[in-house]
Design a protein around this motif. Structure first.
Motif, PDB file in Angstrom:
ATOM      1  N   VAL A  41      45.684 -85.529 -39.746  1.00 38.28           N
ATOM      2  CA  VAL A  41      44.286 -86.050 -39.442  1.00 38.28           C
ATOM      3  C   VAL A  41      44.175 -87.687 -39.534  1.00 38.28           C
ATOM      4  N   GLN A  42      43.430 -88.005 -38.432  1.00 35.75           N
ATOM      5  CA  GLN A  42      43.317 -89.476 -38.120  1.00 35.75           C
ATOM      6  C   GLN A  42      41.778 -89.618 -38.629  1.00 35.75           C
ATOM      7  N   GLU A  43      41.432 -90.075 -39.646  1.00 33.91           N
ATOM      8  CA  GLU A  43      40.261 -90.060 -40.367  1.00 33.91           C
ATOM      9  C   GLU A  43      38.949 -90.811 -39.364  1.00 33.91           C
ATOM     10  N   MET A  44      37.895 -90.450 -39.830  1.00 34.49           N
ATOM     11  CA  MET A  44      36.577 -91.051 -39.233  1.00 34.49           C
ATOM     12  C   MET A  44      36.790 -92.451 -38.963  1.00 34.49           C
ATOM     13  N   HIS A  45      36.569 -92.909 -37.602  1.00 34.66           N
ATOM     14  CA  HIS A  45      36.704 -94.240 -37.330  1.00 34.66           C
ATOM     15  C   HIS A  45      36.015 -94.425 -36.204  1.00 34.66           C
ATOM     16  N   ASN A  46      35.894 -95.794 -35.628  1.00 37.17           N
ATOM     17  CA  ASN A  46      35.523 -96.123 -34.471  1.00 37.17           C
ATOM     18  C   ASN A  46      36.018 -97.304 -33.823  1.00 37.17           C
ATOM     19  N   HIS A  47      35.705 -97.589 -32.732  1.00 36.69           N
ATOM     20  CA  HIS A  47      36.487 -98.763 -31.950  1.00 36.69           C
ATOM     21  C   HIS A  47      35.419 -99.556 -30.992  1.00 36.69           C
ATOM     22  N   PRO A  48      35.602-100.907 -30.662  1.00 40.94           N
ATOM     23  CA  PRO A  48      34.431-101.481 -30.161  1.00 40.94           C
ATOM     24  C   PRO A  48      34.584-101.731 -28.519  1.00 40.94           C
ATOM     25  N   SER A  49      35.319-100.564 -27.934  1.00 36.72           N
ATOM     26  CA  SER A  49      35.309-100.020 -26.561  1.00 36.72           C
ATOM     27  C   SER A  49      35.511 -98.697 -26.145  1.00 36.72           C
ATOM     28  N   ASP A  50      34.901 -98.256 -25.124  1.00 32.39           N
ATOM     29  CA  ASP A  50      35.322 -97.021 -24.786  1.00 32.39           C
ATOM     30  C   ASP A  50      36.535 -96.598 -24.655  1.00 32.39           C
ATOM     31  N   ARG A  51      36.793 -95.221 -24.925  1.00 31.72           N
ATOM     32  CA  ARG A  51      38.164 -94.758 -24.659  1.00 31.72           C
ATOM     33  C   ARG A  51      38.361 -93.135 -24.164  1.00 31.72           C
ATOM     34  N   THR A  52      39.341 -92.771 -23.729  1.00 33.12           N
ATOM     35  CA  THR A  52      39.481 -91.443 -23.252  1.00 33.12           C
ATOM     36  C   THR A  52      40.681 -90.899 -23.788  1.00 33.12           C
ATOM     37  N   TYR A  53      40.880 -89.718 -23.990  1.00 31.94           N
ATOM     38  CA  TYR A  53      42.004 -88.865 -24.403  1.00 31.94           C
ATOM     39  C   TYR A  53      42.315 -87.680 -23.719  1.00 31.94           C
ATOM     40  N   TYR A  54      43.680 -87.776 -23.154  1.00 33.33           N
ATOM     41  CA  TYR A  54      43.861 -86.291 -22.357  1.00 33.33           C
ATOM     42  C   TYR A  54      45.035 -85.745 -22.958  1.00 33.33           C
ATOM     43  N   VAL A  55      44.712 -84.284 -23.178  1.00 38.84           N
ATOM     44  CA  VAL A  55      45.651 -83.732 -24.069  1.00 38.84           C
ATOM     45  C   VAL A  55      46.868 -83.299 -23.231  1.00 38.84           C
ATOM     46  N   TYR A  85      34.449 -91.024 -34.809  1.00 34.54           N
ATOM     47  CA  TYR A  85      35.182 -89.861 -34.605  1.00 34.54           C
ATOM     48  C   TYR A  85      36.451 -89.616 -35.229  1.00 34.54           C
ATOM     49  N   GLU A  86      36.967 -88.360 -35.521  1.00 38.72           N
ATOM     50  CA  GLU A  86      38.213 -88.108 -36.168  1.00 38.72           C
ATOM     51  C   GLU A  86      38.857 -87.019 -35.390  1.00 38.72           C
ATOM     52  N   GLY A  87      40.185 -87.438 -35.187  1.00 37.99           N
ATOM     53  CA  GLY A  87      41.093 -86.584 -34.547  1.00 37.99           C
ATOM     54  C   GLY A  87      41.914 -85.668 -35.649  1.00 37.99           C
ATOM     55  N   SER A  88      42.284 -84.614 -35.287  1.00 41.61           N
ATOM     56  CA  SER A  88      43.231 -83.753 -36.161  1.00 41.61           C
ATOM     57  C   SER A  88      43.901 -82.715 -35.537  1.00 41.61           C
ATOM     58  N   ASN A  89      45.037 -82.121 -36.333  1.00 35.41           N
ATOM     59  CA  ASN A  89      45.808 -81.054 -35.567  1.00 35.41           C
ATOM     60  C   ASN A  89      46.078 -79.988 -36.755  1.00 35.41           C
ATOM     61  N   PRO A  90      45.068 -79.097 -36.735  1.00 33.96           N
ATOM     62  CA  PRO A  90      45.267 -77.978 -37.803  1.00 33.96           C
ATOM     63  C   PRO A  90      46.226 -76.867 -37.338  1.00 33.96           C
ATOM     64  N   TYR A  91      47.115 -77.254 -36.404  1.00 40.61           N
ATOM     65  CA  TYR A  91      47.969 -76.205 -35.769  1.00 40.61           C
ATOM     66  C   TYR A  91      49.341 -76.612 -36.126  1.00 40.61           C
ATOM     67  N   ASP A  92      50.162 -75.461 -35.788  1.00 38.84           N
ATOM     68  CA  ASP A  92      51.619 -75.495 -36.042  1.00 38.84           C
ATOM     69  C   ASP A  92      52.412 -76.124 -35.183  1.00 38.84           C
ATOM     70  N   GLU A  93      52.023 -76.567 -33.935  1.00 36.34           N
ATOM     71  CA  GLU A  93      52.773 -77.455 -33.062  1.00 36.34           C
ATOM     72  C   GLU A  93      52.200 -78.917 -33.036  1.00 36.34           C
ATOM     73  N   PRO A  94      53.035 -79.973 -32.625  1.00 39.20           N
ATOM     74  CA  PRO A  94      52.512 -81.167 -32.447  1.00 39.20           C
ATOM     75  C   PRO A  94      51.571 -81.241 -31.272  1.00 39.20           C
ATOM     76  N   MET A  95      50.568 -82.200 -31.254  1.00 39.96           N
ATOM     77  CA  MET A  95      49.801 -82.465 -30.165  1.00 39.96           C
ATOM     78  C   MET A  95      49.974 -83.890 -29.914  1.00 39.96           C
ATOM     79  N   VAL A  96      50.061 -83.998 -28.631  1.00 37.55           N
ATOM     80  CA  VAL A  96      50.326 -85.398 -28.000  1.00 37.55           C
ATOM     81  C   VAL A  96      49.167 -85.774 -26.928  1.00 37.55           C
ATOM     82  N   LEU A  97      48.317 -86.956 -27.229  1.00 35.02           N
ATOM     83  CA  LEU A  97      47.297 -87.285 -26.269  1.00 35.02           C
ATOM     84  C   LEU A  97      47.736 -88.517 -25.756  1.00 35.02           C
ATOM     85  N   LEU A  98      47.114 -88.761 -24.458  1.00 36.69           N
ATOM     86  CA  LEU A  98      47.061 -89.690 -23.358  1.00 36.69           C
ATOM     87  C   LEU A  98      46.044 -90.572 -23.624  1.00 36.69           C
TER      88      LEU A  98
END
Length: 145
Positions: A41-55, A85-98
């Motif tokens: 889990v990447q805890e709730m946070h923010n950034h001063p810029s727009d961002r995108t994540y592609y799975v 926002y907060e990102g998390s992986n509650p599943y059994d396989e790794p997740m990689v985002l671009l």
């Protein structure tokens, strides 16, 4: 000159526990891989810029203050500057985002007092990160206050 990176090869060669692997850092744009092992889990946070994540691989969840989105390969999510926002992986396989983000303007960083505002749950003190850093990114920050 253009640069080309084999993302799948970069994922295969990943070493260490760092959540983030930088691919490109330019004056205006950052591009990186963000790794979420099972249960992470990447805890709730923010950034001063727009961002995108592609799975690229795996599945996960991206939460905002009032929304939840399931992520899986082929999905892309856009997060506006200053949106928590907060990102998390509650599943059994790794997740990689671009991930991609534009560099924040000086005025944007100043809105946050020159730093991101996160609290270390263990100490209750504010953690200071430089933009582009964060827990698990190779820039662990430091507690202040």
């Amino acid at each position: 000159m253009m640069k080309v990176t084999d993302v799948q090869e970069t994922i295969r060669q990943k070493k260490g526990d760092s959540r983030r692997t930088d691919l490109y850092r330019t004056a205006r744009l950052d591009t990186w891989l963000l790794y979420f092992p099972p249960g992470d889990v990447q805890e709730m946070h923010n950034h001063p810029s727009d961002r995108t994540y592609y799975v690229i691989t795996g599945r996960g969840v991206m939460k905002g203050p009032n929304e939840v989105h399931e992520l899986f390969p082929g999905k892309i999510i856009s997060i506006p500057a200053f949106e928590y926002y907060e990102g998390s992986n509650p599943y059994d396989e790794p997740m990689v985002l671009l991930g991609n983000s534009n560099k924040p303007l000086r005025e944007d960083v100043l809105k946050l007092g020159g730093q991101r505002a996160e609290i270390d749950p263990a100490t209750g003190k504010q953690i200071v990160f430089q933009h582009g850093g964060g827990k698990g990114s190779g820039d662990p920050g430091k507690a202040v206050g």
